[in-house]
Scaffold this active site. Sequence first.
Site, PDB file in Angstrom:
ATOM      1  N   LYS A   1      10.933  11.911 -25.189  1.00  0.00           N
ATOM      2  CA  LYS A   1      11.659  12.225 -23.950  1.00  0.00           C
ATOM      3  C   LYS A   1      11.893  13.718 -23.799  1.00  0.00           C
ATOM      4  O   LYS A   1      11.671  14.294 -22.732  1.00  0.00           O
ATOM      5  CB  LYS A   1      13.006  11.495 -23.981  1.00  0.00           C
ATOM      6  CG  LYS A   1      14.044  12.034 -23.016  1.00  0.00           C
ATOM      7  CD  LYS A   1      15.349  11.282 -23.101  1.00  0.00           C
ATOM      8  CE  LYS A   1      16.339  11.783 -24.116  1.00  0.00           C
ATOM      9  NZ  LYS A   1      17.110  12.965 -23.736  1.00  0.00           N
ATOM     10  N   ASN A   2      12.353  14.354 -24.878  1.00  0.00           N
ATOM     11  CA  ASN A   2      12.771  15.747 -24.753  1.00  0.00           C
ATOM     12  C   ASN A   2      11.600  16.716 -24.619  1.00  0.00           C
ATOM     13  O   ASN A   2      11.802  17.887 -24.312  1.00  0.00           O
ATOM     14  CB  ASN A   2      13.699  16.133 -25.910  1.00  0.00           C
ATOM     15  CG  ASN A   2      15.053  15.445 -25.772  1.00  0.00           C
ATOM     16  OD1 ASN A   2      15.366  14.894 -24.716  1.00  0.00           O
ATOM     17  ND2 ASN A   2      15.837  15.454 -26.841  1.00  0.00           N
TER      18      ASN A   2
ATOM     19  N   CYS B   1      29.632  17.745 -21.604  1.00  0.00           N
ATOM     20  CA  CYS B   1      29.425  16.295 -21.640  1.00  0.00           C
ATOM     21  C   CYS B   1      30.164  15.734 -22.838  1.00  0.00           C
ATOM     22  O   CYS B   1      30.860  16.468 -23.539  1.00  0.00           O
ATOM     23  CB  CYS B   1      27.944  15.949 -21.677  1.00  0.00           C
ATOM     24  SG  CYS B   1      27.168  16.343 -23.221  1.00  0.00           S
TER      25      CYS B   1
ATOM     26  N   ARG C   1      28.452  22.602 -24.366  1.00  0.00           N
ATOM     27  CA  ARG C   1      27.055  22.853 -23.973  1.00  0.00           C
ATOM     28  C   ARG C   1      26.921  24.044 -23.025  1.00  0.00           C
ATOM     29  O   ARG C   1      26.597  23.908 -21.843  1.00  0.00           O
ATOM     30  CB  ARG C   1      26.424  21.569 -23.425  1.00  0.00           C
ATOM     31  CG  ARG C   1      26.549  20.447 -24.433  1.00  0.00           C
ATOM     32  CD  ARG C   1      25.797  19.235 -24.083  1.00  0.00           C
ATOM     33  NE  ARG C   1      24.364  19.346 -24.319  1.00  0.00           N
ATOM     34  CZ  ARG C   1      23.532  18.322 -24.253  1.00  0.00           C
ATOM     35  NH1 ARG C   1      23.965  17.126 -23.946  1.00  0.00           N
ATOM     36  NH2 ARG C   1      22.255  18.491 -24.485  1.00  0.00           N
TER      37      ARG C   1
ATOM     38  N   LEU D   1      23.063  31.728 -23.374  1.00  0.00           N
ATOM     39  CA  LEU D   1      21.819  32.279 -23.933  1.00  0.00           C
ATOM     40  C   LEU D   1      20.673  32.200 -22.919  1.00  0.00           C
ATOM     41  O   LEU D   1      19.808  33.082 -22.874  1.00  0.00           O
ATOM     42  CB  LEU D   1      21.436  31.536 -25.222  1.00  0.00           C
ATOM     43  CG  LEU D   1      22.483  31.600 -26.343  1.00  0.00           C
ATOM     44  CD1 LEU D   1      22.100  30.696 -27.499  1.00  0.00           C
ATOM     45  CD2 LEU D   1      22.648  33.046 -26.831  1.00  0.00           C
TER      46      LEU D   1
ATOM     47  N   ASP E   1      20.866  14.564 -33.508  1.00  0.00           N
ATOM     48  CA  ASP E   1      20.680  13.313 -32.765  1.00  0.00           C
ATOM     49  C   ASP E   1      20.611  12.083 -33.674  1.00  0.00           C
ATOM     50  O   ASP E   1      20.742  10.964 -33.200  1.00  0.00           O
ATOM     51  CB  ASP E   1      19.403  13.401 -31.918  1.00  0.00           C
ATOM     52  CG  ASP E   1      19.493  14.549 -30.935  1.00  0.00           C
ATOM     53  OD1 ASP E   1      20.162  14.401 -29.924  1.00  0.00           O
ATOM     54  OD2 ASP E   1      18.918  15.622 -31.212  1.00  0.00           O
TER      55      ASP E   1
ATOM     56  N   ARG F   1      18.617   5.932 -21.167  1.00  0.00           N
ATOM     57  CA  ARG F   1      18.117   7.294 -20.943  1.00  0.00           C
ATOM     58  C   ARG F   1      17.034   7.649 -21.946  1.00  0.00           C
ATOM     59  O   ARG F   1      16.160   8.462 -21.654  1.00  0.00           O
ATOM     60  CB  ARG F   1      19.261   8.307 -21.110  1.00  0.00           C
ATOM     61  CG  ARG F   1      20.269   8.326 -19.991  1.00  0.00           C
ATOM     62  CD  ARG F   1      21.248   9.461 -20.214  1.00  0.00           C
ATOM     63  NE  ARG F   1      20.526  10.607 -20.704  1.00  0.00           N
ATOM     64  CZ  ARG F   1      20.906  11.373 -21.734  1.00  0.00           C
ATOM     65  NH1 ARG F   1      22.026  11.141 -22.359  1.00  0.00           N
ATOM     66  NH2 ARG F   1      20.175  12.376 -22.129  1.00  0.00           N
TER      67      ARG F   1
HETATM   68  N1  EPU Z   1      24.371  26.589 -26.859  1.00  0.00           N
HETATM   69  C1  EPU Z   1      25.116  27.708 -26.547  1.00  0.00           C
HETATM   70  N2  EPU Z   1      24.642  28.543 -25.570  1.00  0.00           N
HETATM   71  C2  EPU Z   1      23.483  28.291 -24.896  1.00  0.00           C
HETATM   72  C3  EPU Z   1      22.719  27.153 -25.235  1.00  0.00           C
HETATM   73  C4  EPU Z   1      23.199  26.305 -26.225  1.00  0.00           C
HETATM   74  O1  EPU Z   1      26.165  27.954 -27.126  1.00  0.00           O
HETATM   75  O2  EPU Z   1      23.123  29.080 -24.023  1.00  0.00           O
HETATM   76  C5  EPU Z   1      24.872  25.660 -27.874  1.00  0.00           C
HETATM   77  C6  EPU Z   1      25.159  24.281 -27.259  1.00  0.00           C
HETATM   78  O3  EPU Z   1      26.451  24.252 -26.682  1.00  0.00           O
HETATM   79  C7  EPU Z   1      25.021  23.375 -28.462  1.00  0.00           C
HETATM   80  C8  EPU Z   1      23.933  24.053 -29.314  1.00  0.00           C
HETATM   81  O4  EPU Z   1      23.865  25.410 -28.833  1.00  0.00           O
HETATM   82  O5  EPU Z   1      26.227  23.345 -29.164  1.00  0.00           O
HETATM   83  C9  EPU Z   1      22.563  23.428 -29.236  1.00  0.00           C
HETATM   84  O6  EPU Z   1      22.138  23.440 -27.906  1.00  0.00           O
HETATM   85  P1  EPU Z   1      20.610  23.357 -27.463  1.00  0.00           P
HETATM   86  O7  EPU Z   1      20.428  24.306 -26.346  1.00  0.00           O
HETATM   87  O8  EPU Z   1      19.715  23.462 -28.640  1.00  0.00           O
HETATM   88  O9  EPU Z   1      20.545  21.857 -26.921  1.00  0.00           O
HETATM   89  P2  EPU Z   1      19.913  21.336 -25.580  1.00  0.00           P
HETATM   90  O10 EPU Z   1      18.643  22.027 -25.282  1.00  0.00           O
HETATM   91  O11 EPU Z   1      20.966  21.308 -24.514  1.00  0.00           O
HETATM   92  C10 EPU Z   1      18.465  19.494 -26.732  1.00  0.00           C
HETATM   93  C11 EPU Z   1      18.312  18.017 -26.619  1.00  0.00           C
HETATM   94  C12 EPU Z   1      19.519  17.327 -27.226  1.00  0.00           C
HETATM   95  C13 EPU Z   1      19.628  17.749 -28.673  1.00  0.00           C
HETATM   96  C14 EPU Z   1      19.714  19.276 -28.774  1.00  0.00           C
HETATM   97  C15 EPU Z   1      19.775  19.780 -30.195  1.00  0.00           C
HETATM   98  C16 EPU Z   1      17.103  17.755 -24.570  1.00  0.00           C
HETATM   99  C17 EPU Z   1      17.065  17.213 -23.203  1.00  0.00           C
HETATM  100  N3  EPU Z   1      18.222  17.637 -25.226  1.00  0.00           N
HETATM  101  O12 EPU Z   1      19.628  19.827 -25.978  1.00  0.00           O
HETATM  102  O13 EPU Z   1      19.282  15.942 -27.170  1.00  0.00           O
HETATM  103  O14 EPU Z   1      20.775  17.160 -29.236  1.00  0.00           O
HETATM  104  O15 EPU Z   1      18.593  19.868 -28.103  1.00  0.00           O
HETATM  105  O16 EPU Z   1      18.635  19.423 -30.873  1.00  0.00           O
HETATM  106  O17 EPU Z   1      16.099  18.281 -25.051  1.00  0.00           O
HETATM  107  C18 EPU Z   1      19.647  13.926 -26.033  1.00  0.00           C
HETATM  108  O18 EPU Z   1      18.447  13.703 -26.150  1.00  0.00           O
HETATM  109  O19 EPU Z   1      20.429  13.152 -25.453  1.00  0.00           O
HETATM  110  C19 EPU Z   1      20.207  15.126 -26.560  1.00  0.00           C
HETATM  111  C20 EPU Z   1      21.503  15.385 -26.473  1.00  0.00           C
END
Ligand code: EPU
Length: 435
Positions: A39-40, A133, A138, A142, A324, A416
């Site tokens: 999915k991701n 969420c 989140r 960055l 996850d 989802r």
């Molecule tokens: N973070 C920041 N600043 C930013 C971006 C992220 O502080 O600008 C923090 C976030 O708040 C979080 C951490 O960094 O605490 C990790 O965030 P990341 O950006 O890596 O996560 P994401 O891209 O929002 C994806 C997956 C998540 C998975 C995470 C970590 C998708 C759609 N989602 O989220 O999966 O947990 O990477 O591996 O790719 C899910 O599938 O339901 C899911 C939550």
Amino acid sequence: MQNPSIPPSVTQVQPTNEPKIIVVGGRPLIGSVRIEGAKNAVLKMMAAAILANDVCVIKNVPDLSDVHMMSELMRNLGAKIEFKNHELTIDTRGVNDYEASYEYVSKLRASFVVLGPLLARFNQAKVSLPGGCAIGERRIDLHERGLKMLGADVVVEHGYVYANASELVGAKIYLDRPSNGATENIMLASVVAKGQTIIENAAQDPEIVNIADFLNAMGAKVSGAGTYQIVIDGVPLNELHGATIDTIPDRLEAGTFLLAALATTGEVEVTHCNPHHLYSLISKISEMGAEVSLYAPDTIKVTMQGKPKPIDLTTHPYPGFPTDLQAPVMAILATADGTSIMTETIYENRFMQVGELRRMGADITVKGNAAVIKGIPSLTGAEVKSSDLRAGAALVLAGLGAEGISEVTGLHHIDRGYDNFEAKFLGLGANIRRI
Ligand code: EPU
């Protein structure tokens, strides 16, 4: 109308039609499961297709509500999308809008990744802030900083991110943490930036490699994906073109089904997965006492006898142990032969499953970002509610191993990210159904 047999002072609970998964626990699961595409990776590759301004095909796509929601968002931007036989055909020639509204982004956080490609294609983008969420705040600082370093003006106002740039220019961007979303948005914008972009401390997840491979198939020049340093040599937007890509297997779906063997003292084989993406889990599964066999190139079998051994586990960015799978592993450790400690370092609030597991009898204490799990002889079936996708999977695993009947609600979270979830467990011999 009030039921006359109940005194008026007693609140009557209305029966709801909310779908639930009913699990009768205690059956060892035995058999084989085929793993779907990740999915991701799919969701981000759909966004990447905006850059092609052409027809793209994404293969091995799971049938998930998130994929349908992302399709709706893309159609709203002007794309034509067809989903047939696990294949998405995306024609982005008609994309003529650069605004992703709150209506879509609030339902599907992953859609925030359209920001980079919309900015690259239209020199401007307006994308709703996804908001926090159940699992954490989140943030998107960055993403914002990275795009600014590429020369964009980025303003956050009234719940929207407005980005515009007459020209994107390559830059060296260091991420304070290896965020998946930030790596993706920066990579997707910088593909057409003038000169070279280097993302340092990039996310190294396999999904990032899949997206980079797709971009390269479209004519982009991305190297180093899968390492901490990604180098993007910008190409003119009009040199990008349609491409076809195979989605990598979903390591989180594979992990969930492998853990079902431990939950039920069973023997589960997952096929069409990539064992290289699962080493952190395989190592922990072995530590918990299960036997793990790898069959090249794409099959893993886990056999469990007896109770799981307690372990200590800390979540880390890839290739560390994935956040996850933290909740699903906790469901197993709830009945381990001793005390385990799990530490969550990615999200500030990802122990939402604990209260629900306690309803099933688990002895878990949370202190800050650590959970102490004292193994008990057996969980007992209960009514429980999913708070997010992986917490939902954890509760179903817990129910499969528990004594008695469990009812899991909050299924929109599970839908989802898991295609045919109950059917796959049924195929392994589980007593499970959705009503
Ligand atoms: N973070 C920041 N600043 C930013 C971006 C992220 O502080 O600008 C923090 C976030 O708040 C979080 C951490 O960094 O605490 C990790 O965030 P990341 O950006 O890596 O996560 P994401 O891209 O929002 C994806 C997956 C998540 C998975 C995470 C970590 C998708 C759609 N989602 O989220 O999966 O947990 O990477 O591996 O790719 C899910 O599938 O339901 C899911 C939550």
